[in-house]
Each structure stands twice: as structure tokens, then as C-alpha cells.
Design a protein around this motif. Structure first.
Motif, PDB file in Angstrom:
ATOM      1  N   THR A  10       0.827  -1.214   0.000  1.00  0.00           N
ATOM      2  CA  THR A  10       0.000   0.000   0.000  1.00  0.00           C
ATOM      3  C   THR A  10       0.859   1.261   0.000  1.00  0.00           C
ATOM      4  O   THR A  10       1.945   1.291   0.562  1.00  0.00           O
ATOM      5  CB  THR A  10      -0.910   0.045   1.247  1.00  0.00           C
ATOM      6  OG1 THR A  10      -0.121  -0.148   2.434  1.00  0.00           O
ATOM      7  CG2 THR A  10      -1.971  -1.031   1.199  1.00  0.00           C
ATOM      8  N   ILE A  11       0.330   2.281  -0.676  1.00  0.00           N
ATOM      9  CA  ILE A  11       0.767   3.648  -0.424  1.00  0.00           C
ATOM     10  C   ILE A  11      -0.395   4.212   0.376  1.00  0.00           C
ATOM     11  O   ILE A  11      -1.547   4.144  -0.073  1.00  0.00           O
ATOM     12  CB  ILE A  11       0.962   4.429  -1.740  1.00  0.00           C
ATOM     13  CG1 ILE A  11       2.084   3.783  -2.558  1.00  0.00           C
ATOM     14  CG2 ILE A  11       1.253   5.903  -1.445  1.00  0.00           C
ATOM     15  CD1 ILE A  11       2.280   4.401  -3.922  1.00  0.00           C
TER      16      ILE A  11
ATOM     17  N   PHE B  30      -5.621   4.423  -0.321  1.00  0.00           N
ATOM     18  CA  PHE B  30      -5.759   3.658   0.919  1.00  0.00           C
ATOM     19  C   PHE B  30      -5.464   4.599   2.101  1.00  0.00           C
ATOM     20  O   PHE B  30      -4.483   5.351   2.072  1.00  0.00           O
ATOM     21  CB  PHE B  30      -4.758   2.485   0.885  1.00  0.00           C
ATOM     22  CG  PHE B  30      -4.634   1.746   2.181  1.00  0.00           C
ATOM     23  CD1 PHE B  30      -5.571   0.786   2.532  1.00  0.00           C
ATOM     24  CD2 PHE B  30      -3.584   2.008   3.056  1.00  0.00           C
ATOM     25  CE1 PHE B  30      -5.465   0.101   3.734  1.00  0.00           C
ATOM     26  CE2 PHE B  30      -3.470   1.327   4.259  1.00  0.00           C
ATOM     27  CZ  PHE B  30      -4.417   0.368   4.591  1.00  0.00           C
ATOM     28  N   ALA B  31      -6.325   4.571   3.095  1.00  0.00           N
ATOM     29  CA  ALA B  31      -6.098   5.451   4.257  1.00  0.00           C
ATOM     30  C   ALA B  31      -6.204   4.630   5.535  1.00  0.00           C
ATOM     31  O   ALA B  31      -7.026   3.715   5.640  1.00  0.00           O
ATOM     32  CB  ALA B  31      -7.110   6.591   4.272  1.00  0.00           C
TER      33      ALA B  31
ATOM     34  N   VAL C 212      -2.530   4.945  -6.255  1.00  0.00           N
ATOM     35  CA  VAL C 212      -3.022   6.028  -5.392  1.00  0.00           C
ATOM     36  C   VAL C 212      -4.227   6.688  -6.054  1.00  0.00           C
ATOM     37  O   VAL C 212      -4.430   6.554  -7.259  1.00  0.00           O
ATOM     38  CB  VAL C 212      -1.930   7.106  -5.124  1.00  0.00           C
ATOM     39  CG1 VAL C 212      -0.790   6.540  -4.305  1.00  0.00           C
ATOM     40  CG2 VAL C 212      -1.407   7.716  -6.427  1.00  0.00           C
ATOM     41  N   GLY C 213      -5.003   7.391  -5.261  1.00  0.00           N
ATOM     42  CA  GLY C 213      -6.203   8.046  -5.794  1.00  0.00           C
ATOM     43  C   GLY C 213      -5.993   9.540  -5.984  1.00  0.00           C
ATOM     44  O   GLY C 213      -4.885  10.065  -5.822  1.00  0.00           O
TER      45      GLY C 213
ATOM     46  N   GLU D 116      -9.526   2.551   5.437  1.00  0.00           N
ATOM     47  CA  GLU D 116     -10.358   2.812   4.257  1.00  0.00           C
ATOM     48  C   GLU D 116      -9.616   2.248   3.053  1.00  0.00           C
ATOM     49  O   GLU D 116      -8.578   2.777   2.642  1.00  0.00           O
ATOM     50  CB  GLU D 116     -10.590   4.316   4.094  1.00  0.00           C
ATOM     51  CG  GLU D 116     -11.471   4.877   5.216  1.00  0.00           C
ATOM     52  CD  GLU D 116     -11.452   6.408   5.293  1.00  0.00           C
ATOM     53  OE1 GLU D 116     -12.031   6.947   6.255  1.00  0.00           O
ATOM     54  OE2 GLU D 116     -10.849   7.040   4.406  1.00  0.00           O
ATOM     55  N   LEU D 117     -10.151   1.155   2.519  1.00  0.00           N
ATOM     56  CA  LEU D 117      -9.391   0.394   1.520  1.00  0.00           C
ATOM     57  C   LEU D 117      -9.197   1.168   0.209  1.00  0.00           C
ATOM     58  O   LEU D 117      -8.177   1.025  -0.451  1.00  0.00           O
ATOM     59  CB  LEU D 117     -10.066  -0.946   1.263  1.00  0.00           C
ATOM     60  CG  LEU D 117     -10.047  -1.908   2.462  1.00  0.00           C
ATOM     61  CD1 LEU D 117     -10.824  -3.175   2.145  1.00  0.00           C
ATOM     62  CD2 LEU D 117      -8.621  -2.269   2.874  1.00  0.00           C
ATOM     63  N   GLY D 118     -10.164   1.992  -0.179  1.00  0.00           N
ATOM     64  CA  GLY D 118     -10.019   2.805  -1.400  1.00  0.00           C
ATOM     65  C   GLY D 118      -9.588   1.967  -2.596  1.00  0.00           C
ATOM     66  O   GLY D 118     -10.240   0.977  -2.936  1.00  0.00           O
ATOM     67  N   VAL D 119      -8.465   2.322  -3.217  1.00  0.00           N
ATOM     68  CA  VAL D 119      -7.986   1.638  -4.429  1.00  0.00           C
ATOM     69  C   VAL D 119      -7.794   0.129  -4.247  1.00  0.00           C
ATOM     70  O   VAL D 119      -7.783  -0.606  -5.226  1.00  0.00           O
ATOM     71  CB  VAL D 119      -6.656   2.239  -4.945  1.00  0.00           C
ATOM     72  CG1 VAL D 119      -6.853   3.621  -5.513  1.00  0.00           C
ATOM     73  CG2 VAL D 119      -5.606   2.249  -3.845  1.00  0.00           C
ATOM     74  N   LEU D 120      -7.643  -0.329  -2.999  1.00  0.00           N
ATOM     75  CA  LEU D 120      -7.425  -1.774  -2.783  1.00  0.00           C
ATOM     76  C   LEU D 120      -8.649  -2.606  -3.153  1.00  0.00           C
ATOM     77  O   LEU D 120      -8.546  -3.817  -3.341  1.00  0.00           O
ATOM     78  CB  LEU D 120      -7.059  -2.087  -1.330  1.00  0.00           C
ATOM     79  CG  LEU D 120      -5.770  -1.550  -0.740  1.00  0.00           C
ATOM     80  CD1 LEU D 120      -5.392  -2.352   0.487  1.00  0.00           C
ATOM     81  CD2 LEU D 120      -4.635  -1.551  -1.726  1.00  0.00           C
TER      82      LEU D 120
END
Ligand code: AMP
Length: 310
Positions: free
Chosen positions: A8-9, A80-81, A48-49, A99-103
Motif C-alpha cells: 500500500t501507499i 488507501f487510508a 493512489v487516488g 479505508e481500503l479505497g484503491v485496494l
């Protein structure tokens, strides 16, 4: 000595007894790459987003030995946060949010120019994403993975599949217990070898680490750190130091088809321990970004004096 990492980033919000850092650069691949880059060039594959801003980019750019061609930008997505809080003794961490976001989307693509990578590290992310990256490198010299509670809980089958295909696993003592049901780190390490890998490195925070390898056991204390501002990323930095050294030494000695040896890994544990001790000294990657070769060498020498056994 092409070393590649996926993971992750992250955008981290961290609270410790000494203070708080809001939406700073973090992530498993980020800490790994920054630390490894003191020993070998690193290629990073991660997404990344649109919320990954100039401040985060600027911090990344402070590590010129990290290639970010494989950092995928997804303007419509969220990075990812992660939020964490450390209790008074800094050994206990609570995850406040993930917060998985892009994952939750498709895995990041591996650029064509990275396909000759020989040293593969699968930093913490979903085991299916780790497996996807791994499948691009059938001719690798070594593949090592990290994992953590969230994935042991929610993606156990994927993780067990991954373990059949990697050479080594790095994890902390709590995660080793969760994965194997064994509290003793040596017993847990042996149980991990039964799942596929040739070695397991079990990190015990301020109590150091132990490596259970098919060829023997190695153990090392942690660097006796006096300044501990934020332990976030110490584990990833440890793995970065270890793999950076392994990549540099194995490649330099042209071992042909020889596997990475126990000795190389054991030396890697020392570098990992030393570089992780700098990560603790600040929030985010600030201390690593300021670190110079002289300071690193001085601490290496000091640590070698500290652990000297006759
Ligand atoms: P460490 O302190 O070495 O365990 O690493 C902490 C870093 O891992 C933080 O910068 C987070 O952004 C990132 N992180 C936290 N939880 C996860 C997770 N479930 N998967 C991947 N990375 C994570």
C-alpha cells in the motif's frame, strides 16, 4: 539487482503519546521502499487516488533510489487510508480506521520495464494482489511476503495459497499467533514452514526478531532506541533493510542459480533492525528522508558493538 515491491501507499493519521500526525504519507510499500533504497534501488508497484496530493508526492521524491514509474494514479479513486493510535507504552496499537479505497479495485499493473526484477517483496496488502504481482516473476531469485491481522482474518484462504509460492514470510509475533495458533515464536515459525515458505521472520517489537529457517535459527535484539516518536512503519522498514541488503549482496556475488543463503538473510536482519530504528524517530517518513549514509554507517557500527558475542 532489481528489487520490486507491491503493497500500500497510504495516507495515515497517527496518534501517539507524543503527538498526532494528520493525513501524512505512509503505507507498507512506501516505508519498505524508502528503507530498502539505502541499500539497493527499488521499484514500487502500487496505486493512489485523486486525494494523493503534492505534499505526499514531495515526500516520495525525497527518496531518489525509489522508482515510481509503477505508481498508478487513479484520479477518480481514493488512496488507501489508515488511522492508528498507540497506547502509553507504544507496544500496543489500535487501528482506528482502514479505508481500503484503491485496494477494492483491480490490482496495479506491473510496467513492462520491471519484468526483469529478481528480488520480490510483497508488502502488506490483500494476498490476492500479492499473488498477482508475484505471478509476473517466474524467474525470481527470492520472494518474501508480509501480512497482518486484517488479511489473516478476511483473506485466509488467499493467504494460505500465497504461502505455497513464496520463500519467506515476515510478520510480528501477534500475527504469527493468529496465523498458526502457536504463541511461542519458534513453534509458530516452524508451523509457518509447514505451510510452504523456507523461512519465517517473526518480529517482536522492542524485543527484536527471530528467523526460523530450514537451515537453522537466528535471533537478534532490537536496537535499544531512546527516541520513539512513532513506531508506524518500523516493521515495513525492517523488511526493506533486510531485502535491500539481500538484493545488493546476492546480485553482487553473482550466485548463478544459487539460492539466497541463510547468512545473507541473517545479515539482512541486522540492516533491517538498524534502519527501522530511524523510522521510529519521527512521524511518517521524515527521519528516513533526512538520514544520510554517515549516520547509517555509525549506527550500524554501534549496533554491531552492542550485539557483539564471543
Ligand atoms: P507497520 O507499522 O510496519 O505495521 O506499518 C504501518 C503502515 O501500514 C501504515 O503506514 C499503514 O498505512 C499501512 N497499513 C495499515 N494497515 C494495513 C493493511 N491492512 N494493509 C496494508 N497496509 C496497511
Amino acid at each position: 539487482m532489481p528489487l520490486i515491491v507491491t503493497g500500500t501507499i497510504g495516507i495515515d493519521t497517527v496518534e501517539t503519546p507524543t503527538g498526532r500526525a494528520e493525513r501524512v504519507l505512509g503505507g507498507s510499500a512506501t516505508y519498505f521502499s524508502a528503507a530498502a533504497s539505502f541499500f539497493a534501488p527499488v521499484r514500487m508497484v502500487a496505486a493512489v487516488g485523486g486525494d494523493f496530493d503534492d505534499k505526499h508526492r514531495h515526500t516520495m521524491a525525497r527518496f531518489p533510489n525509489v522508482c515510481v514509474v509503477g505508481m498508478e494514479q487513479r484520479p477518480e479513486s481514493k488512496t488507501f487510508a489508515w488511522g492508528g493510535k498507540y497506547l502509553e507504552n507504544m507496544n500496543v496499537r489500535e487501528t482506528i480506521f482502514t479505508e481500503l479505497g484503491v485496494l477494492t479495485e483491480h490490482p496495479p499493473l506491473t510496467p513492462q520495464e520491471y519484468r526483469d526484477s529478481k528480488y520480490v517483496f510483497l508488502a502488506n496488502t490483500h494476498p490476492a494482489v500479492q499473488q498477482e504481482l508475484l505471478s509476473n516473476f517466474p524467474d525470481r531469485a527470492i520472494a518474501v511476503a508480509d501480512t497482518m491481522d486484517l488479511w489473516i482474518d478476511t483473506a485466509n484462504d488467499d493467504l494460505k495459497d500465497l504461502l505455497k509460492n513464496i520463500d519467506g514470510l515476515v510478520l510480528n509475533d501477534q500475527e504469527a499467533l493468529q496465523l498458526t495458533g502457536k504463541r511461542n515464536p519458534i513453534t509458530a515459525g516452524k508451523a509457518i514452514l509447514d505451510l510452504g515458505p523456507s523461512f519465517a521472520v517473526i518480529k517482536k517489537g522492542e524485543h527484536g526478531c527471530v528467523m526460523v529457517h530450514r537451515d537453522g535459527i537466528a535471533a537478534l535484539p532490537a536496537y535499544p532506541a531512546e527516541i520513539v516518536i512513532d513506531p508506524t512503519g518500523a516493521g515495513d522498514s525492517f523488511a526493506g533493510g533486510m531485502m535491500g541488503h539481500v538484493a545488493a549482496r546476492h546480485a553482487a556475488e553473482h550466485f548463478g542459480g544459487e539460492p539466497v543463503s541463510f547468512d545473507m538473510l541473517q545479515e539482512g536482519l541486522v540492516r533491517g533492525t538498524v534502519i527501522a530504528s530511524f523510522t521510529l524517530e519521527s512521524f511518517s517518513l521524515d527521519r528516513l528522508a533526512e538520514l544520510n549514509e554517515r549516520e547509517l554507517k555509525e549506527r550500524m557500527d554501534e549496533f554491531q558493538r552492542i550485539v557483539k558475542v564471543d
